[in-house]
Design an enzyme around this catalytic site. Structure first.
Site, PDB file in Angstrom:
ATOM      1  N   HIS A 177       7.646 -14.367  -2.554  1.00 32.67           N
ATOM      2  CA  HIS A 177       7.946 -14.414  -3.998  1.00 32.67           C
ATOM      3  C   HIS A 177       9.175 -15.242  -4.383  1.00 32.67           C
ATOM      4  CE1 HIS A 177       9.244  -9.924  -3.242  1.00 32.67           C
ATOM      5  NE2 HIS A 177      10.147 -10.732  -2.766  1.00 32.67           N
ATOM      6  N   GLY A 180       8.938  -3.316  -9.398  1.00 33.53           N
ATOM      7  CA  GLY A 180       7.631  -3.831  -9.031  1.00 33.53           C
ATOM      8  C   GLY A 180       6.530  -3.481 -10.003  1.00 33.53           C
ATOM      9  N   ASN A 201       6.373  -1.262   4.278  1.00 32.64           N
ATOM     10  CA  ASN A 201       7.272  -0.245   3.707  1.00 32.64           C
ATOM     11  C   ASN A 201       6.533   1.019   3.282  1.00 32.64           C
ATOM     12  OD1 ASN A 201       5.973  -1.522   1.575  1.00 32.64           O
ATOM     13  ND2 ASN A 201       7.665  -1.233   0.167  1.00 32.64           N
ATOM     14  N   LEU A 234       0.879  -1.162   0.000  1.00 35.50           N
ATOM     15  CA  LEU A 234       0.000   0.000   0.000  1.00 35.50           C
ATOM     16  C   LEU A 234       0.916   1.210   0.000  1.00 35.50           C
ATOM     17  CD1 LEU A 234      -2.610  -0.994   2.713  1.00 35.50           C
ATOM     18  CD2 LEU A 234      -2.891  -1.036   0.246  1.00 35.50           C
ATOM     19  N   ARG A 235       0.459   2.277  -0.568  1.00 32.38           N
ATOM     20  CA  ARG A 235       1.305   3.474  -0.535  1.00 32.38           C
ATOM     21  C   ARG A 235       0.785   4.483   0.486  1.00 32.38           C
ATOM     22  NH1 ARG A 235       4.982   0.803  -2.281  1.00 32.38           N
ATOM     23  NH2 ARG A 235       5.470   0.597  -4.504  1.00 32.38           N
ATOM     24  N   HIS A 255      12.198 -11.469   2.388  1.00 32.95           N
ATOM     25  CA  HIS A 255      12.475 -11.217   0.964  1.00 32.95           C
ATOM     26  C   HIS A 255      13.753 -11.982   0.650  1.00 32.95           C
ATOM     27  CE1 HIS A 255      13.170  -9.023  -2.775  1.00 32.95           C
ATOM     28  NE2 HIS A 255      14.373  -8.709  -2.353  1.00 32.95           N
ATOM     29  N   ASP A 265       1.902  -9.524  -5.082  1.00 29.38           N
ATOM     30  CA  ASP A 265       3.108  -8.697  -4.995  1.00 29.38           C
ATOM     31  C   ASP A 265       2.848  -7.299  -5.572  1.00 29.38           C
ATOM     32  OD1 ASP A 265       5.605  -8.507  -4.023  1.00 29.38           O
ATOM     33  OD2 ASP A 265       6.583  -9.765  -5.509  1.00 29.38           O
TER      34      ASP A 265
END
Lengths: 428, 344
Positions: A235, A327, A97, A66-67, A182, A308
């Site tokens: 991922h 991304g 993040n 999410l931003r 990650h 992702d």
């Protein structure tokens, strides 16, 4: 209480393995009855004639960036919620993040409040494993978990320091918390942008050896061995990495993993002439690795498929390849791209749906991802066969960065429900 | 207008080179070069490469005359847009453009707008609005020149993008070899040194393979990109094996500015094993010639006595050929611009 009856749907319930035609009754926020002919029992309910369409638990997307807070011009909780609804996703789990990062209870509470206001797909979040995602000091993992954080990860970067990772895992084990990684050894990935091989060599792009993945996984697995923490690899994208997970599972370690559609739908040749929409982290791999990902999904070594989802605005992608952000957005293409595995004969429909719903729910300890009476009525009604073309212009997501524009796909979401509320209906 | 008229304007008085442009004859007027830009060698046909070399051959003679000025590019604007420091290539393009009568403007972009946060595409749009005819671009990132070319309506020449391509360098190297050896096909060329970071190596590998030369690369394993053999080269890790019997030894500059961390332990050790001196050169053909794209790190990848050997070193010839090749590029990319649609 509002009642909604789905008539003559192909019911897919990975929890029980149910795959048969029948009715499903929703009462209020919950699933009431599953299977059989409910036309008399549900007299007076609003009827949805599913007419052979698939009715499955709503998708659970366990890896979404999410931003909000911090970069709402790229994606907000509302636009992500609309994108999720259109993609049949009823629960998404956000990476920490953001700006500020999710390393404090107040940010977890902020997200929960925003999700309640927006009232689209359910939003959960992971919290940072280390304060400020700096890779040094542990966050208040116990308190964060008590306030709703579903797991702990430093998001798009690995916890690089082995001693810090050991402490994260050991501390997480104390409270039976999930740690997500990650999988990329940062010192090997430092100077690279694409996976090492012919494509990178031809394009003259700095490359990362694909072994950076398995090196990080193997290190962490040894730490899992000594700590016993629940460990999830995000991922997964290489044959070697999948092989390591296969062995760890055979050994009985508490390890799970997911992959994302680009890693089975594309390989490194999609980079073509420096298409920044194909710039991912981890990078697109060789055809050999792509096939290993398909095989890992087929045999079940890879437990889940996550989108992702990584929204970026034009300014972050309309740049030379090396400067562009990593991304792609994925919420709205998660189901149709995953259905390629079904149409290509790699996975049965119920097995595919399991990797999109029930398996992530189990990993995250969420009471969703199943068509059980009493469970939340988080549902997706979809046509598994209809052909259409992905159009990034039509995305609800505020960002359109996806390399799949114009790709012909089969299978489309018709309707999405969260807690019995319809949050998306396909306009034909 | 016929081809001969077009060319007589540019090359009045040029001596016919010994390399007859046979491949051009019978080629449709617009068919000799199919592309709008020159972004790389990969994808060019042998005919297209020879077309550049044939035309450049004529310009070599032009450049040796006292009166070098031509009017072919009169009224044309050429912008040298360098996002990375360069003296040699930029000057070479500037001389080429001016000799053909064009107006050449130099922009050192790294020193101006990029520091003010302007994006590459903004810069491109700004330049585009000035209606240049040719934009010559160097950029430290691979693929950046192609990205620019997609946003511009003028011809773009790649003067080097990251570790990707440097097409005019490969063309000038080919011209240098062809004039000295009389051919390219069938020769064996060893490209030695920092292959990993070298755009010169990638363009040369593509060109030499296309025209039928055999290519070897010689480097320590830390300076070789993965699967380089898939580009059609033989890989060697020792100079004595790699240079055995070769016709051309092409040395590359050790690109310390592109290196993150140490790829070699020291320049002393590097020179000991991979630097070119007479001792290592003995393995090559007795007529083997030495090339270097410059600027040289003397005593790192090449010893001074070899670099300055007037019988065997082609390094200064390369610089001379550079101007001729760039004149040919400018001519080909501006040929008949603005004269209506191509003939059938």
């Amino acid at each position: 209480m509002k009642r909604l009856l789905f008539r003559k749907a192909r019911l897919l319930d990975p929890e029980t393995g149910l795959d048969s035609f029948g009715d499903l009754l929703v009462e209020g926020e919950r699933i009431a009855v599953v299977g059989g002919d409910l036309s008399t029992a549900a007299r007076g309910a609003e009827v949805v004639n599913a007419d052979g369409l698939c009715l499955a638990p709503g998708l659970i997307d366990m890896r979404v960036q999410l931003r909000e807070p911090g970069a709402e011009h790229m994606e907000s909780i509302e636009t992500a919620g609309r994108a999720a609804a259109a993609g049949g996703v009823t629960t998404m789990v956000a990476l920490p993040n953001t700006d500020p990062p999710v390393d404090d209870i107040s940010v977890v509470e902020f997200l929960a409040r925003r999700a309640r206001e927006v009232k689209l797909a359910k939003i959960h979040t992971y919290a940072a494993a280390t304060k400020g995602l700096s890779g040094c000091d542990l966050t208040e993992m116990g308190l964060l978990a008590a306030n709703g954080a579903l797991g702990f990860t430093d998001g798009v970067q690995a916890v690089a320091d082995a001693l810090v990772m050991r402490r994260v895992l050991a501390y997480a084990r104390t409270f039976d918390l999930l740690v997500l990684q990650h999988p990329e050894e940062p010192s090997l990935a430092r100077a690279g942008e694409v996976s090492e091989g012919e494509t990178a060599t031809r394009l003259g792009l700095p490359a990362i050896t694909p072994m950076a993945e398995v090196i990080m996984i193997e290190r962490d697995l040894r730490l899992v061995e000594i700590t016993g923490a629940r460990y999830h690899i995000a991922h997964l994208s290489t044959a070697a990495g999948i092989d390591a997970v296969r062995r760890a599972k055979a050994q009985g370690l508490p390890v799970t993993c997911d992959t994302a559609p680009p890693y089975f739908a594309l390989n490194e040749t999609a980079i073509g002439d420096y298409r920044t929409f194909t710039k991912l982290s981890p990078p697109l791999r060789s055809e050999w690795d792509r096939r290993a990902v398909v095989e890992g999904l087929r045999e079940g070594t890879i437990d889940a498929i996550a989108s992702d989802h990584a929204p970026w605005d034009q300014d972050s992608k309309r740049l030379p390849f090396s400067s562009a952000a990593y991304g792609i957005v994925g919420l709205e293409t998660l189901l149709p791209l995953s259905l390629e595995l079904y149409h290509n004969g790699h996975l049965g429909l119920i097995e595919l749906i399991r990797r999109l719903t029930n398996n992530p729910a189990r990993i995250l300890h969420l009471p969703v991802g199943r068509l059980t009476p009493g469970a939340p009525a988080d549902l997706v009604l979809f046509d598994p066969d209809v052909s259409w073309r992905i159009s990034t212009d039509a995305f609800r997501s505020k960002s359109k960065n996806a390399p799949f524009d114009g790709r012909p796909v089969r299978g489309r979401v018709c309707r999405t429900l969260v807690d019995g509320r319809t949050i998306f209906r396909l306009e034909v | 207008m016929t081809r001969s008229k077009v060319r007589s304007g540019a090359l009045a008085g040029w001596r016919r080179s010994p390399y007859s442009p046979g491949l051009m004859q019978g080629t449709a007027r617009y068919g000799a070069f199919r592309h709008r830009h020159l972004l790389g060698i990969e994808g060019l046909s042998p005919e297209e490469i020879n077309h550049f070399l044939d035309l450049a051959d004529g310009y070599v003679e032009v450049n040796r005359q006292a009166e070098k000025k031509r009017t072919l590019l009169r009224g044309r604007t050429i912008i040298n847009c360098f996002f990375e420091n360069s003296t040699r290539t930029r000057t070479s393009f500037e001389v080429a453009g001016k000799r053909l009568g064009g107006d050449v403007i130099n922009m050192a972009v790294s020193a101006s707008s990029m520091y003010k946060g302007e994006t590459l595409i903004d810069t491109a749009m700004t330049l585009n609005a000035m209606h240049p005819d040719v934009l010559i671009v160097r950029h430290p990132e691979s693929g950046a020149v192609q990205l620019l070319s997609e946003k511009l309506d003028c011809a773009v020449i790649n003067a080097g993008d990251g570790s990707h391509e440097h097409p005019t360098q490969a063309l000038l190297d080919a011209l240098t070899i062809r004039r000295r050896k009389g051919r390219l096909g069938g020769l064996t060329v060893a490209i030695c040194g920092d292959i990993l970071h070298s755009r010169v190596a990638r363009s040369n590998i593509a060109l030499l393979n296309t025209v039928g030369a055999r290519v070897r690369v010689v480097a320590p394993r830390t300076l070789l990109p993965a699967e380089i053999e898939r580009l059609g080269v033989e890989v060697f890790h020792s100079m004595s094996d790699g240079l055995a019997g070769v016709d051309i030894v092409m040395m590359l500059r050790l690109q310390s500015e592109r290196m993150h961390g140490a790829f070699i332990p020291s320049t002393r050790e590097y020179f000991h094993f991979f630097g070119l001196d007479y001792d290592k050169l003995r393995a090559a053909d007795s007529d083997a010639l030495i090339m270097h794209p410059g600027p040289m790190n003397r005593g790192v990848e090449i010893g001074s006595e070899v670099a300055d050997d007037i019988d065997r070193s082609l390094i200064r010839h390369q610089v001379e050929m550079g101007v001729a090749v760039r004149m040919a590029c400018l001519e080909i990319l501006t040929r008949d611009l603005g004269k209506g649609p191509p003939l059938p």
